[in-house]
Design a protein around this motif. Structure first.
Motif, mmCIF file in Angstrom:
data_model
loop_
_atom_site.group_PDB
_atom_site.id
_atom_site.type_symbol
_atom_site.label_atom_id
_atom_site.label_comp_id
_atom_site.label_asym_id
_atom_site.label_seq_id
_atom_site.Cartn_x
_atom_site.Cartn_y
_atom_site.Cartn_z
ATOM 1 N N GLU A 20 0.827 -1.201 0.000
ATOM 2 C CA GLU A 20 0.000 0.000 0.000
ATOM 3 C C GLU A 20 0.863 1.255 0.000
ATOM 4 O OE1 GLU A 20 -3.616 2.005 2.569
ATOM 5 O OE2 GLU A 20 -3.005 -0.037 2.991
ATOM 6 N N ALA A 21 1.997 1.225 0.696
ATOM 7 C CA ALA A 21 2.885 2.377 0.728
ATOM 8 C C ALA A 21 3.457 2.679 -0.662
ATOM 9 C CB ALA A 21 4.024 2.136 1.716
ATOM 10 N N ASP A 22 3.782 1.638 -1.432
ATOM 11 C CA ASP A 22 4.287 1.834 -2.791
ATOM 12 C C ASP A 22 3.222 2.454 -3.685
ATOM 13 O OD1 ASP A 22 6.730 0.752 -2.107
ATOM 14 O OD2 ASP A 22 6.220 -1.264 -2.835
ATOM 15 N N LEU A 23 1.976 1.992 -3.540
ATOM 16 C CA LEU A 23 0.892 2.545 -4.344
ATOM 17 C C LEU A 23 0.642 4.004 -4.002
ATOM 18 C CD1 LEU A 23 -1.624 -0.447 -4.249
ATOM 19 C CD2 LEU A 23 -0.156 0.256 -6.144
ATOM 20 N N MET A 24 0.697 4.339 -2.720
ATOM 21 C CA MET A 24 0.504 5.731 -2.310
ATOM 22 C C MET A 24 1.639 6.606 -2.831
ATOM 23 S SD MET A 24 -1.046 5.153 1.541
ATOM 24 C CE MET A 24 -0.599 6.780 2.039
ATOM 25 N N GLN A 25 2.867 6.104 -2.817
ATOM 26 C CA GLN A 25 4.021 6.862 -3.315
ATOM 27 C C GLN A 25 3.873 7.123 -4.819
ATOM 28 O OE1 GLN A 25 6.559 8.222 -1.697
ATOM 29 N NE2 GLN A 25 7.583 8.940 -3.551
ATOM 30 N N GLU A 26 3.458 6.110 -5.567
ATOM 31 C CA GLU A 26 3.273 6.290 -7.009
ATOM 32 C C GLU A 26 2.181 7.312 -7.300
ATOM 33 O OE1 GLU A 26 2.565 2.557 -8.920
ATOM 34 O OE2 GLU A 26 4.461 1.697 -8.228
ATOM 35 N N GLU A 27 1.084 7.270 -6.542
ATOM 36 C CA GLU A 27 0.008 8.238 -6.756
ATOM 37 C C GLU A 27 0.483 9.656 -6.417
ATOM 38 O OE1 GLU A 27 -4.541 8.983 -5.263
ATOM 39 O OE2 GLU A 27 -3.783 6.930 -5.373
ATOM 40 N N TRP A 28 1.247 9.792 -5.355
ATOM 41 C CA TRP A 28 1.788 11.102 -4.990
ATOM 42 C C TRP A 28 2.711 11.632 -6.088
ATOM 43 C CZ3 TRP A 28 6.769 12.842 -4.054
ATOM 44 C CH2 TRP A 28 6.871 14.120 -3.512
ATOM 45 N N GLU A 29 3.553 10.751 -6.638
ATOM 46 C CA GLU A 29 4.462 11.167 -7.712
ATOM 47 C C GLU A 29 3.682 11.608 -8.952
ATOM 48 O OE1 GLU A 29 7.080 7.893 -8.360
ATOM 49 O OE2 GLU A 29 8.226 8.274 -6.534
ATOM 50 N N ARG A 30 2.587 10.902 -9.281
ATOM 51 C CA ARG A 30 1.763 11.308 -10.431
ATOM 52 C C ARG A 30 1.144 12.680 -10.190
ATOM 53 N NH1 ARG A 30 -0.848 6.156 -9.996
ATOM 54 N NH2 ARG A 30 0.462 4.656 -11.037
ATOM 55 N N ALA A 31 0.633 12.902 -8.971
ATOM 56 C CA ALA A 31 0.013 14.185 -8.652
ATOM 57 C C ALA A 31 1.030 15.311 -8.717
ATOM 58 C CB ALA A 31 -0.632 14.116 -7.268
ATOM 59 N N GLU A 32 2.238 15.071 -8.211
ATOM 60 C CA GLU A 32 3.291 16.096 -8.255
ATOM 61 C C GLU A 32 3.695 16.396 -9.697
ATOM 62 O OE1 GLU A 32 4.800 18.025 -5.842
ATOM 63 O OE2 GLU A 32 3.099 17.271 -4.654
ATOM 64 N N ALA A 33 3.750 15.367 -10.526
ATOM 65 C CA ALA A 33 4.119 15.570 -11.929
ATOM 66 C C ALA A 33 3.047 16.376 -12.655
ATOM 67 C CB ALA A 33 4.334 14.229 -12.620
ATOM 68 N N GLN A 34 1.782 16.128 -12.329
ATOM 69 C CA GLN A 34 0.704 16.882 -12.955
ATOM 70 C C GLN A 34 0.708 18.332 -12.499
ATOM 71 O OE1 GLN A 34 -2.890 14.761 -12.130
ATOM 72 N NE2 GLN A 34 -2.563 13.249 -13.764
ATOM 73 N N ARG A 35 1.009 18.583 -11.228
ATOM 74 C CA ARG A 35 1.077 19.956 -10.723
ATOM 75 C C ARG A 35 2.197 20.730 -11.390
ATOM 76 N NH1 ARG A 35 0.798 18.387 -4.680
ATOM 77 N NH2 ARG A 35 -1.367 17.737 -4.576
ATOM 78 N N ALA A 36 3.303 20.052 -11.651
ATOM 79 C CA ALA A 36 4.451 20.712 -12.267
ATOM 80 C C ALA A 36 4.265 20.856 -13.776
ATOM 81 C CB ALA A 36 5.723 19.931 -11.964
ATOM 82 N N GLY A 37 3.226 20.266 -14.319
ATOM 83 C CA GLY A 37 2.967 20.367 -15.745
ATOM 84 C C GLY A 37 3.743 19.380 -16.578
ATOM 85 N N ARG A 38 4.372 18.421 -15.946
ATOM 86 C CA ARG A 38 5.130 17.398 -16.669
ATOM 87 C C ARG A 38 4.235 16.183 -16.876
ATOM 88 N NH1 ARG A 38 9.189 15.671 -12.911
ATOM 89 N NH2 ARG A 38 8.096 16.836 -11.339
ATOM 90 N N PRO A 39 4.404 15.495 -18.004
ATOM 91 C CA PRO A 39 3.650 14.236 -18.166
ATOM 92 C C PRO A 39 4.191 13.189 -17.201
ATOM 93 C CG PRO A 39 5.147 14.547 -20.006
ATOM 94 C CD PRO A 39 5.208 15.813 -19.177
ATOM 95 N N LYS A 40 3.364 12.219 -16.902
ATOM 96 C CA LYS A 40 3.758 11.164 -15.964
ATOM 97 C C LYS A 40 4.899 10.336 -16.544
ATOM 98 C CE LYS A 40 1.630 7.271 -15.618
ATOM 99 N NZ LYS A 40 0.717 6.182 -15.400
ATOM 100 N N ALA A 41 5.954 10.155 -15.752
ATOM 101 C CA ALA A 41 7.072 9.311 -16.193
ATOM 102 C C ALA A 41 6.651 7.858 -16.033
ATOM 103 C CB ALA A 41 8.317 9.615 -15.370
#
Length: 97
Positions: A58-79
């Motif tokens: 669950e911690a890995d899934l939460m980390q991946e979701e956080w990284e996607r949200a941060e990438a969207q806020r920064a205007g970068r496409p999801k890596a």
């Protein structure tokens, strides 16, 4: 037709049926034993396969979701393969856009 029915009636009445004469016998016991053995082997196989399953934590899934949200806020496409340093999880699919 009536001859067959009369012969069947004679054969049925030849041996009285009660709990002592009607039993599953060796064939019934053999079938039951085979079913038990098959069930034991299937359960052992299932448990060994269940132990091999690598589900993401669950911690890995939460980390991946956080990284996607941060990438969207920064205007970068999801890596596709961006993971936190040191985290172990399943490899990303190539069509994860």
């Amino acid at each position: 037709m009536s001859v067959v029915l009369s012969l069947t009636a004679v054969q049925v009445n030849a041996i009285p049926l009660n709990d002592d004469t009607v039993t599953p016998g060796f064939l019934g016991f053999g079938v039951f034993l085979a079913l038990v053995a098959a069930t034991v082997f299937l359960v052992r196989s299932m448990t060994s396969r269940m132990k091999k399953i690598q589900a993401p934590r669950e911690a890995d899934l939460m980390q991946e979701e956080w990284e996607r949200a941060e990438a969207q806020r920064a205007g970068r496409p999801k890596a596709a393969g961006s993971k936190a340093a040191g985290s172990k999880s399943r490899p990303a699919d190539s069509d994860d856009a």
